[in-house]
Design an enzyme around this catalytic site. Structure first.
Site, PDB file in Angstrom:
ATOM      1  N   CYS A   2       1.039  -1.320  -0.239  1.00 11.35           N
ATOM      2  CA  CYS A   2       0.344   0.404   0.024  1.00 11.35           C
ATOM      3  C   CYS A   2       1.025   1.242   0.303  1.00 11.35           C
ATOM      4  O   CYS A   2       2.050   1.034  -0.026  1.00 11.35           O
ATOM      5  CB  CYS A   2      -0.535  -0.224   1.456  1.00 11.35           C
ATOM      6  SG  CYS A   2      -1.426  -1.725   1.590  1.00 11.35           S
ATOM      7  N   ARG A  27       0.986   2.026  -5.833  1.00 10.33           N
ATOM      8  CA  ARG A  27       1.754   0.476  -4.693  1.00 10.33           C
ATOM      9  C   ARG A  27       0.499  -0.225  -4.940  1.00 10.33           C
ATOM     10  O   ARG A  27      -0.186  -0.523  -3.595  1.00 10.33           O
ATOM     11  CB  ARG A  27       2.072   1.762  -3.630  1.00 10.33           C
ATOM     12  CG  ARG A  27       3.483   2.164  -4.002  1.00 10.33           C
ATOM     13  CD  ARG A  27       4.048   2.557  -2.750  1.00 10.33           C
ATOM     14  NE  ARG A  27       4.424   1.577  -1.294  1.00 10.33           N
ATOM     15  CZ  ARG A  27       5.501   0.717  -1.277  1.00 10.33           C
ATOM     16  NH1 ARG A  27       6.327   1.151  -1.983  1.00 10.33           N
ATOM     17  NH2 ARG A  27       5.128   0.314  -0.374  1.00 10.33           N
ATOM     18  N   TRP A  72      -4.045  -1.214  -0.990  1.00 13.77           N
ATOM     19  CA  TRP A  72      -3.676  -3.202  -1.660  1.00 13.77           C
ATOM     20  C   TRP A  72      -4.413  -3.503  -1.244  1.00 13.77           C
ATOM     21  O   TRP A  72      -3.307  -4.454  -0.198  1.00 13.77           O
ATOM     22  CB  TRP A  72      -2.445  -3.356  -2.629  1.00 13.77           C
ATOM     23  CG  TRP A  72      -2.316  -4.512  -3.231  1.00 13.77           C
ATOM     24  CD1 TRP A  72      -1.441  -5.602  -2.805  1.00 13.77           C
ATOM     25  CD2 TRP A  72      -2.576  -4.524  -4.630  1.00 13.77           C
ATOM     26  NE1 TRP A  72      -1.888  -6.229  -3.636  1.00 13.77           N
ATOM     27  CE2 TRP A  72      -2.331  -6.211  -4.617  1.00 13.77           C
ATOM     28  CE3 TRP A  72      -2.832  -4.142  -5.873  1.00 13.77           C
ATOM     29  CZ2 TRP A  72      -2.567  -6.520  -6.220  1.00 13.77           C
ATOM     30  CZ3 TRP A  72      -3.020  -4.553  -7.365  1.00 13.77           C
ATOM     31  CH2 TRP A  72      -2.961  -6.127  -7.020  1.00 13.77           C
ATOM     32  N   ASN A  98       1.252  -0.102   6.325  1.00 11.40           N
ATOM     33  CA  ASN A  98       1.390  -0.476   5.074  1.00 11.40           C
ATOM     34  C   ASN A  98       2.125  -1.890   5.784  1.00 11.40           C
ATOM     35  O   ASN A  98       2.829  -1.821   6.563  1.00 11.40           O
ATOM     36  CB  ASN A  98       2.104   0.000   4.347  1.00 11.40           C
ATOM     37  CG  ASN A  98       3.262  -1.150   3.050  1.00 11.40           C
ATOM     38  OD1 ASN A  98       4.527  -0.388   2.371  1.00 11.40           O
ATOM     39  ND2 ASN A  98       2.385  -1.689   2.474  1.00 11.40           N
ATOM     40  N   GLY A  99       1.523  -2.937   5.535  1.00 10.50           N
ATOM     41  CA  GLY A  99       2.039  -4.368   5.716  1.00 10.50           C
ATOM     42  C   GLY A  99       1.495  -5.544   6.523  1.00 10.50           C
ATOM     43  O   GLY A  99      -0.347  -5.397   5.999  1.00 10.50           O
ATOM     44  N   GLU A 481       8.851 -20.786 -18.219  1.00 13.26           N
ATOM     45  CA  GLU A 481       8.970 -19.906 -18.525  1.00 13.26           C
ATOM     46  C   GLU A 481       9.808 -19.018 -18.340  1.00 13.26           C
ATOM     47  O   GLU A 481       9.928 -17.878 -18.802  1.00 13.26           O
ATOM     48  CB  GLU A 481       8.879 -19.335 -16.474  1.00 13.26           C
ATOM     49  CG  GLU A 481       9.027 -18.302 -15.517  1.00 13.26           C
ATOM     50  CD  GLU A 481       7.795 -17.435 -16.778  1.00 13.26           C
ATOM     51  OE1 GLU A 481       6.919 -18.152 -16.994  1.00 13.26           O
ATOM     52  OE2 GLU A 481       7.477 -15.933 -16.349  1.00 13.26           O
ATOM     53  N   LYS A 485       9.249 -15.547 -20.834  1.00 13.07           N
ATOM     54  CA  LYS A 485       9.730 -14.945 -20.631  1.00 13.07           C
ATOM     55  C   LYS A 485      11.125 -13.978 -21.797  1.00 13.07           C
ATOM     56  O   LYS A 485      11.427 -12.848 -22.006  1.00 13.07           O
ATOM     57  CB  LYS A 485      11.039 -14.236 -19.509  1.00 13.07           C
ATOM     58  CG  LYS A 485      10.505 -14.513 -18.018  1.00 13.07           C
ATOM     59  CD  LYS A 485       9.765 -13.321 -17.951  1.00 13.07           C
ATOM     60  CE  LYS A 485       8.455 -13.095 -17.723  1.00 13.07           C
ATOM     61  NZ  LYS A 485       7.102 -13.609 -17.639  1.00 13.07           N
ATOM     62  N   GLU A 488       8.839 -12.861 -25.022  1.00 12.30           N
ATOM     63  CA  GLU A 488       8.329 -11.769 -24.350  1.00 12.30           C
ATOM     64  C   GLU A 488       8.429 -10.734 -24.760  1.00 12.30           C
ATOM     65  O   GLU A 488       7.685  -9.406 -24.941  1.00 12.30           O
ATOM     66  CB  GLU A 488       6.918 -12.064 -23.752  1.00 12.30           C
ATOM     67  CG  GLU A 488       7.248 -12.224 -22.388  1.00 12.30           C
ATOM     68  CD  GLU A 488       6.211 -12.215 -21.346  1.00 12.30           C
ATOM     69  OE1 GLU A 488       4.955 -11.894 -21.634  1.00 12.30           O
ATOM     70  OE2 GLU A 488       6.521 -12.776 -20.200  1.00 12.30           O
ATOM     71  N   HIS A 504      13.702 -37.368 -29.262  1.00 15.27           N
ATOM     72  CA  HIS A 504      12.678 -37.254 -30.152  1.00 15.27           C
ATOM     73  C   HIS A 504      12.335 -36.178 -31.331  1.00 15.27           C
ATOM     74  O   HIS A 504      11.634 -35.690 -31.616  1.00 15.27           O
ATOM     75  CB  HIS A 504      11.195 -37.276 -28.795  1.00 15.27           C
ATOM     76  CG  HIS A 504      11.569 -38.652 -28.014  1.00 15.27           C
ATOM     77  ND1 HIS A 504      12.020 -39.924 -28.814  1.00 15.27           N
ATOM     78  CD2 HIS A 504      12.129 -38.671 -27.114  1.00 15.27           C
ATOM     79  CE1 HIS A 504      12.025 -40.338 -27.633  1.00 15.27           C
ATOM     80  NE2 HIS A 504      12.050 -40.041 -26.342  1.00 15.27           N
ATOM     81  N   LYS A 603      -1.370  -7.065 -20.136  1.00 13.26           N
ATOM     82  CA  LYS A 603      -1.166  -6.974 -18.868  1.00 13.26           C
ATOM     83  C   LYS A 603      -2.083  -8.095 -18.523  1.00 13.26           C
ATOM     84  O   LYS A 603      -2.143  -9.138 -17.293  1.00 13.26           O
ATOM     85  CB  LYS A 603      -0.943  -5.673 -17.703  1.00 13.26           C
ATOM     86  CG  LYS A 603      -0.458  -6.321 -16.130  1.00 13.26           C
ATOM     87  CD  LYS A 603       0.588  -6.999 -16.384  1.00 13.26           C
ATOM     88  CE  LYS A 603       1.225  -6.809 -14.516  1.00 13.26           C
ATOM     89  NZ  LYS A 603       1.964  -8.532 -14.319  1.00 13.26           N
TER      90      LYS A 603
END
Ligand code: F1P
Length: 608
Positions: A2, A27, A72, A98-99, A481, A485, A488, A504, A603
């Site tokens: 946050c 944030r 958040w 925040n936390g 992955e 990455k 993209e 194969h 996104k």
């Protein structure tokens, strides 16, 4: 994650607080609020973005001192009542935070028994009531006493009607900067919030608190011992400040991973007892014990986290697991057996295909669970249970910290299932939990190798027309992955193979100008992996291996080794993931690609 802000001085506080919050929206943005003091505390808060709050706050609001927050959500869904600031029973104490207060549940129950009335579902509200209870005639003492009762992480700012000339702030494991002005002072989670007002900043360290008036800033430890701190001049422009000085959000988010790992596990593990505390997910132990099968549905990076999950649930909870691309699952007319749990993994919680797959599963009578980053997102309203990954907002389109957060959350969930179903002994669970606790530190060590990984990207990848990633067992999802990455953000065609599959078909593609990244940290298939590496080398392809520090031998077979610390073998995929993220990042940077917004991608993919 946050954002918190504060102002005390001679100007009207509200416009400054709102402006500073707007600059912290990256944030968090699910709700926001401010509290301003003028004879008494006036508090305004609202669900939704800061724009909505700006419309709510009266244009003329007297008061030269105040605090603000953009949220958040981690505890309690995004809503007006859960928005900060939170007040005590009397309305004389206002807190922004925040936390995560890990022991908030116990504290809240005790406070309720002593007559306190709670209005929100948040962990933060306990702080307002604890300060109320501790207050005799010294504000700082009351805050100190309240903080001594909480465990977890915090950056807080507190306003109190009894001492209305000052704001008290404190921090542990969450950032807080103080902006020094002329007859005025500022507070913020991050520099960009207040950079237009002052460039003179003091960075509060863990375990410190400060009393801030318009005239001075007095810093002490949480125990009350005075601390002298230097004022620093910030030369960054605002854009750089938003990225905390990093060139791109992606790099900032890669570097946030150690902290994210700590947040995910906060309050959810007990190393001493070998226990995972996940009552929050909303699936009873009886339901978990009765499950016969798991299907994981997801897209993109989340699918790769799910792929790793397949190995983990199988290994720790001895359950048959399928992992399916969500867009395929929904149209596959799946034959579902009774007592199937379908887990949807989605960072945004809004991906149309994943949502549709979950609906399909529900319509066929499955129990459903979401693993997501966004509290209150669409997926959370469609499922029986939710596990939040607590990664904070991710701005870069290419997922990095949220991948790691999904993987670490899946460790928690699969170990939890293993314990509930009596497939893991408490000794095994203790070993795994110890591994999880160590992970944040080990990721930091990998990040320290950024310079070396950059060199590697420049040497082997910048000019390559294509590249490959290979791995076996738990390392295969990291190969997947890594290839995603790379393609993209650097636009280099990249593919991933389970290393045993090379013979194969893919071996036909191996050549001196197509580098191969071998995810070769130790696991039960290590010897086989070394044979696969030799097969590739025999075709003259350059090999970059990701291997353990202690693996001396591997150097003989490969062109370059990026070493990662020796950790519990189940955890090493997280370390390798950081390496492949950095490899893709530096390759894309060298090629001058648009890293945070790769071409043709978005996104959140809310269309089919
Ligand atoms: C899935 C996803 C991401 C990817 C990109 C597009 O999103 O494929 O993994 O990085 O942002 O969408 P989600 O369902 O995890 O939100």
């Amino acid at each position: 994650m946050c954002g918190i802000v504060g102002y005390v001085g001679e100007k009207e506080a509200a416009p400054i607080l709102l402006d500073a919050l707007k600059r912290l929206e990256y944030r968090g943005y699910d709700s926001a609020g401010i509290a301003v003091f003028n004879e008494k505390i006036a508090c305004f808060k609202n669900e939704g973005e800061i724009e909505k709050l700006i419309k709510l706050v009266p244009k003329k609001l007297d008061g030269n001192i105040g605090i603000g927050h953009t949220r958040w959500a981690t505890h309690g869904r995004p809503s007006t009542i859960n928005a900060h600031p939170h007040l005590d029973c009397t309305g004389r104490i206002a807190v922004v935070h925040n936390g995560i207060i890990e022991n908030f549940f116990e504290l809240r129950e005790e406070l309720k028994k002593r007559g306190h009335k709670f209005t929100s579902e948040t962990d933060t509200e306990v702080l307002a009531h604890l300060i109320e209870e501790s207050y005799k005639d010294d504000f700082a003492l009351a805050v100190r006493s309240a903080l001594s009762k909480v465990s977890g992480s915090f950056a807080i700012a507190v306003l109190c009607s009894f001492e209305p000339d000052k704001i008290l702030v404190a921090r542990k494991d969450n950032p807080l900067v103080l902006g020094v002005g002329e007859k005025e002072n500022y507070i913020a989670s991050d520099i960009p919030a207040i950079l237009t007002y002052t460039r003179k900043m003091i960075f509060l360290d863990n375990g410190e608190m400060a009393a801030i008036t318009g005239r001075d800033i007095k810093i002490t430890t949480l125990q009350g011992k005075e601390v002298q701190k230097a004022i620093q001049d910030i030369t960054w422009d605002i854009k750089a400040a938003e990225k905390a000085g990093y060139e791109h959000f992606m790099l900032k988010e890669i570097n946030e991973q150690p902290r994210v790992i700590m947040e995910i596990t906060a309050g959810r593990i007990s190393e001493h007892e070998g226990k995972i505390i996940l009552g929050e997910i909303g699936l009873s132990e009886r339901v978990i014990s009765s499950l016969e099968r798991i299907i994981i549905v997801a897209c993109g990076t989340s699918y790769h986290a799910g792929y790793l999950g397949k190995y983990l649930f199988s290994k720790f909870a001895r359950m048959p697991v399928n992992v399916e691309v969500a867009s395929e699952f929904r149209y596959s007319d799946p034959a579902i057996v009774e007592k199937t749990l379908v887990i949807g993994i989605s960072q945004s919680g809004e991906t149309a295909d994943t949502l549709a797959a979950i609906r399909e599963a529900r319509s066929r009578g499955c129990t459903t669970l979401a693993i997501t980053n966004v509290v209150g997102s669409s997926i959370t309203r469609e499922v029986d249970g939710v596990l939040y990954i607590r990664a904070g907002p991710e701005i870069g389109v290419a997922a990095t910290k949220t991948f790691t957060a999904q993987v670490v959350s899946t460790y928690l969930l699969s170990i939890y299932f293993g314990l509930v179903r009596y497939c893991l002994t408490s000794a095994e669970a203790k070993r795994l939990i110890a591994g999880l606790k160590q992970l944040s530190r080990e990721v930091t060590k990998v990040l320290e190798k950024s310079g070396e990984i950059e060199k590697c990207a420049n040497t082997w990848f910048e000019n390559s027309k294509t590249c490959f990633f290979i791995g076996r067992n738990l390392n295969f999802p990291i190969a997947l992955e890594g290839a995603l990455k790379m393609k993209e953000i650097s636009y280099i065609p990249s593919d991933a193979y389970a290393a045993g599959e090379l013979k194969h078909g893919p071996l036909a593609l191996m050549s001196p100008d197509a580098p191969v990244v071998a995810i070769a940290t130790r696991n039960s298939t290590h010897e086989k992996m070394l044979s696969n590496i030799r097969e590739v080398k025999a075709r003259d392809a350059p090999i970059i291996a990701i291997a353990n520090e202690s693996d001396i031998d591997i150097e003989r077979f490969v062109d370059h080794v990026v070493r990662v610390p020796d950790v519990a073998e189940e955890m090493s995929p997280v370390l390798s993931a950081v390496v492949v993220q950095l490899l893709a990042y530096y390759t894309a940077r060298k090629k001058g690609c648009s890293i945070d917004k790769p071409r043709h991608l978005a996104k959140s993919v809310t269309v089919e």
